[in-house]
Design an enzyme around this catalytic site. Structure first.
Site, PDB file in Angstrom:
ATOM      1  N   SER A   1       6.268  -1.740  15.445  1.00  0.00           N
ATOM      2  CA  SER A   1       4.920  -2.020  14.934  1.00  0.00           C
ATOM      3  C   SER A   1       4.425  -3.351  15.500  1.00  0.00           C
ATOM      4  O   SER A   1       5.226  -4.139  16.026  1.00  0.00           O
ATOM      5  CB  SER A   1       4.996  -2.115  13.407  1.00  0.00           C
TER       6      SER A   1
ATOM      7  N   TYR B   1       7.642  -4.071   4.886  1.00  0.00           N
ATOM      8  CA  TYR B   1       7.283  -3.397   6.144  1.00  0.00           C
ATOM      9  C   TYR B   1       7.525  -4.337   7.319  1.00  0.00           C
ATOM     10  O   TYR B   1       8.160  -3.964   8.316  1.00  0.00           O
ATOM     11  CB  TYR B   1       5.818  -2.956   6.089  1.00  0.00           C
TER      12      TYR B   1
HETATM   13  P1  NAD Z   1       2.110   8.807   8.539  1.00  0.00           P
HETATM   14  O1  NAD Z   1       2.112   8.220   7.181  1.00  0.00           O
HETATM   15  O2  NAD Z   1       1.077   9.821   8.893  1.00  0.00           O
HETATM   16  O3  NAD Z   1       3.531   9.394   8.900  1.00  0.00           O
HETATM   17  C1  NAD Z   1       4.727   8.949   8.323  1.00  0.00           C
HETATM   18  C2  NAD Z   1       5.808   9.958   8.627  1.00  0.00           C
HETATM   19  O4  NAD Z   1       7.040   9.532   8.056  1.00  0.00           O
HETATM   20  C3  NAD Z   1       5.501  11.332   8.064  1.00  0.00           C
HETATM   21  O5  NAD Z   1       5.804  12.285   9.031  1.00  0.00           O
HETATM   22  C4  NAD Z   1       6.472  11.456   6.871  1.00  0.00           C
HETATM   23  O6  NAD Z   1       6.891  12.792   6.665  1.00  0.00           O
HETATM   24  C5  NAD Z   1       7.607  10.589   7.321  1.00  0.00           C
HETATM   25  N1  NAD Z   1       8.333  10.061   6.165  1.00  0.00           N
HETATM   26  C6  NAD Z   1       7.952   9.042   5.360  1.00  0.00           C
HETATM   27  N2  NAD Z   1       8.837   8.878   4.371  1.00  0.00           N
HETATM   28  C7  NAD Z   1       9.797   9.814   4.555  1.00  0.00           C
HETATM   29  C8  NAD Z   1      10.975  10.160   3.854  1.00  0.00           C
HETATM   30  N3  NAD Z   1      11.366   9.521   2.741  1.00  0.00           N
HETATM   31  N4  NAD Z   1      11.712  11.184   4.328  1.00  0.00           N
HETATM   32  C9  NAD Z   1      11.338  11.855   5.430  1.00  0.00           C
HETATM   33  N5  NAD Z   1      10.238  11.567   6.144  1.00  0.00           N
HETATM   34  C10 NAD Z   1       9.481  10.559   5.701  1.00  0.00           C
HETATM   35  O7  NAD Z   1       1.913   7.558   9.490  1.00  0.00           O
HETATM   36  P2  NAD Z   1       2.144   7.353  11.055  1.00  0.00           P
HETATM   37  O8  NAD Z   1       1.173   6.316  11.448  1.00  0.00           O
HETATM   38  O9  NAD Z   1       2.184   8.622  11.814  1.00  0.00           O
HETATM   39  O10 NAD Z   1       3.575   6.669  11.036  1.00  0.00           O
HETATM   40  C11 NAD Z   1       4.622   7.002  11.915  1.00  0.00           C
HETATM   41  C12 NAD Z   1       5.397   5.742  12.263  1.00  0.00           C
HETATM   42  O11 NAD Z   1       4.559   4.862  13.005  1.00  0.00           O
HETATM   43  C13 NAD Z   1       5.884   4.949  11.059  1.00  0.00           C
HETATM   44  O12 NAD Z   1       7.175   4.437  11.318  1.00  0.00           O
HETATM   45  C14 NAD Z   1       4.878   3.818  10.979  1.00  0.00           C
HETATM   46  O13 NAD Z   1       5.386   2.684  10.355  1.00  0.00           O
HETATM   47  C15 NAD Z   1       4.649   3.575  12.447  1.00  0.00           C
HETATM   48  N6  NAD Z   1       3.444   2.825  12.797  1.00  0.00           N
HETATM   49  C16 NAD Z   1       2.201   3.290  12.499  1.00  0.00           C
HETATM   50  C17 NAD Z   1       1.098   2.539  12.875  1.00  0.00           C
HETATM   51  C18 NAD Z   1      -0.296   2.978  12.581  1.00  0.00           C
HETATM   52  O14 NAD Z   1      -1.218   2.183  12.823  1.00  0.00           O
HETATM   53  N7  NAD Z   1      -0.536   4.186  12.108  1.00  0.00           N
HETATM   54  C19 NAD Z   1       1.262   1.340  13.541  1.00  0.00           C
HETATM   55  C20 NAD Z   1       2.543   0.905  13.827  1.00  0.00           C
HETATM   56  C21 NAD Z   1       3.622   1.652  13.456  1.00  0.00           C
END
Ligand code: NAD
Length: 251
Positions: free
Chosen positions: A143, A156
C-alpha cells in the site's frame, strides 16, 4: 522473444481476495496471460468465475483472519492443478478509528488478515516450491501506507509497512530456492476498500488533487505489474515493492 517471457502458459496460481476489486483484476491478468487460478475469498468468487470461465478460474471460500485454512488452500490447489507456481497475497482489510480510541479487536483483525496469514500462506507456498524444486513467485499487495503514515488507520499502516519489510526478508532467504518475493503497492484505487474515503467529499478531493495522474486507479491498472512479477520477465527482481500509484509517491 521478449513477450514470451511474460507468458504464464502452463502456470498455476493462488490469488487471495479474488471475489472483487484488485484481486479480481489480478486473477483476470494471470488468466489472460495463460495461468490457471484458484481464488480464495471470504465470499464466493462467482462474479470472477463468470468473467474468466470455470476451466481457467476455480475458487474456494475461507476466512483468512486465522491461519487455519492455510493447508486446505495449498492442498486444494495441488488437487486441482498438481503443482503450484504463483501465490498472490491480495486479501486485506482496513479499519478506521482514531488511534487514541483504537480497539484491540481492530488491531488484531487487520494484523491477522493482512500480515499473519499472509506470512504463513507464503511459508506454505514456499515449502511447496522447494518440494517441487521449481522455484516460484510470491506477490503481496502492499500500500501507499507501506511508505507513509496515513491517518486513523494504525493497524493497516503497521501491517502494510510490515508487508514491505517481510517481502525483503523472504526474498533474502528464499532467492536461493529460485523463489521471487515481491510486492505491489497500489495507490488510491476505486474499490470497496476506499468506498468510505471516496464518500467523504473533503478527503476524496484532497486525495484526487494529489494524484499526478488526476484520477483514482482501477483494478485494470494493476494487471501489467501482476503479470510482470508473476512471470519469468521478473526473474532477477527480488524483494522489491513496486508502486502502481499514478505518481502519488513522486509528489
Ligand atoms: P476490497 O475490500 O474490495 O477487497 C478485499 C478482499 O480481501 C476481498 O476479496 C475479500 O474477500 C478479501 N478478504 C478480506 N478479509 C478476508 C478474510 N477474513 N478472509 C478471506 N478474504 C478476505 O478491496 P481491494 O481494494 O480490492 O483490496 C485488495 C488489497 O489491496 C487489500 O490488501 C488492500 O489493503 C490493498 N490495497 C487497496 C488499495 C485501494 O486503494 N483500494 C490501496 C492499497 C492497497
Amino acid at each position: 522473444m521478449i513477450l514470451d517471457m511474460f507468458s504464464l502458459s502452463g502456470k498455476t496460481a493462488i490469488v487471495t481476495g479474488s471475489d472483487t476489486g484488485l484481486g479480481q483484476g489480478i486473477s483476470k491478468a494471470l488468466v489472460e496471460a495463460g495461468a490457471k487460478v484458484l481464488g480464495v475469498s471470504r465470499s464466493a468468487s462467482t462474479a470472477t468465475q463468470e468473467m474468466l470461465g470455470k476451466e481457467n478460474f476455480s475458487y474456494i471460500t475461507a476466512d483468512l483472519s486465522s491461519i487455519e485454512p492455510v493447508d486446505t488452500i495449498i492442498n486444494t490447489a495441488l488437487e486441482k492443478f498438481g503443482r503450484l507456481d504463483i501465490l498472490v497475497n491480495n486479501a486485506g482489510i482496513i479499519k478506521r478509528e482514531d488511534s487514541i480510541d483504537f480497539s484491540v479487536e481492530n488491531w488484531d483483525l487487520v494484523m491477522n488478515v493482512n500480515l499473519r496469514t499472509l506470512f504463513f500462506l507464503s511459508q506454505a507456498a514456499a515449502r511447496q516450491f522447494v518440494k517441487q524444486n521449481s522455484g516460484g513467485k510470491i506477490i503481496s499487495v502492499a500500500s501507499m501506507l507501506s511508505y507513509q503514515g496515513g491517518i486513523r488507520v494504525p493497524s493497516y499502516t503497521a501491517s502494510k509497512s510490515a508487508v514491505k519489510g517481510l517481502t525483503m526478508t523472504l526474498a533474502n532467504e528464499w532467492a536461493k530456492y529460485g523463489i521471487n518475493v515481491n510486492a505491489i503497492a497500489p495507490g488510491y484505487m476505486a474499490t470497496n476498500n476506499t468506498a468510505a474515503l471516496r464518500a467523504d467529499a473533503d478527503r476524496s478531493e484532497a486525495i484526487l488533487e494529489r494524484i499526478p495522474a488526476g484520477r483514482w486507479g482501477t483494478p485494470h491498472d494493476l494487471m501489467g505489474a501482476a503479470v510482470f512479477l508473476a512471470s519469468s520477465a521478473s526473474d532477477y527482481v527480488n524483494g522489491f515493492t513496486l508502486a502502481v500509484d499514478g505518481g502519488w509517491l513522486a509528489r
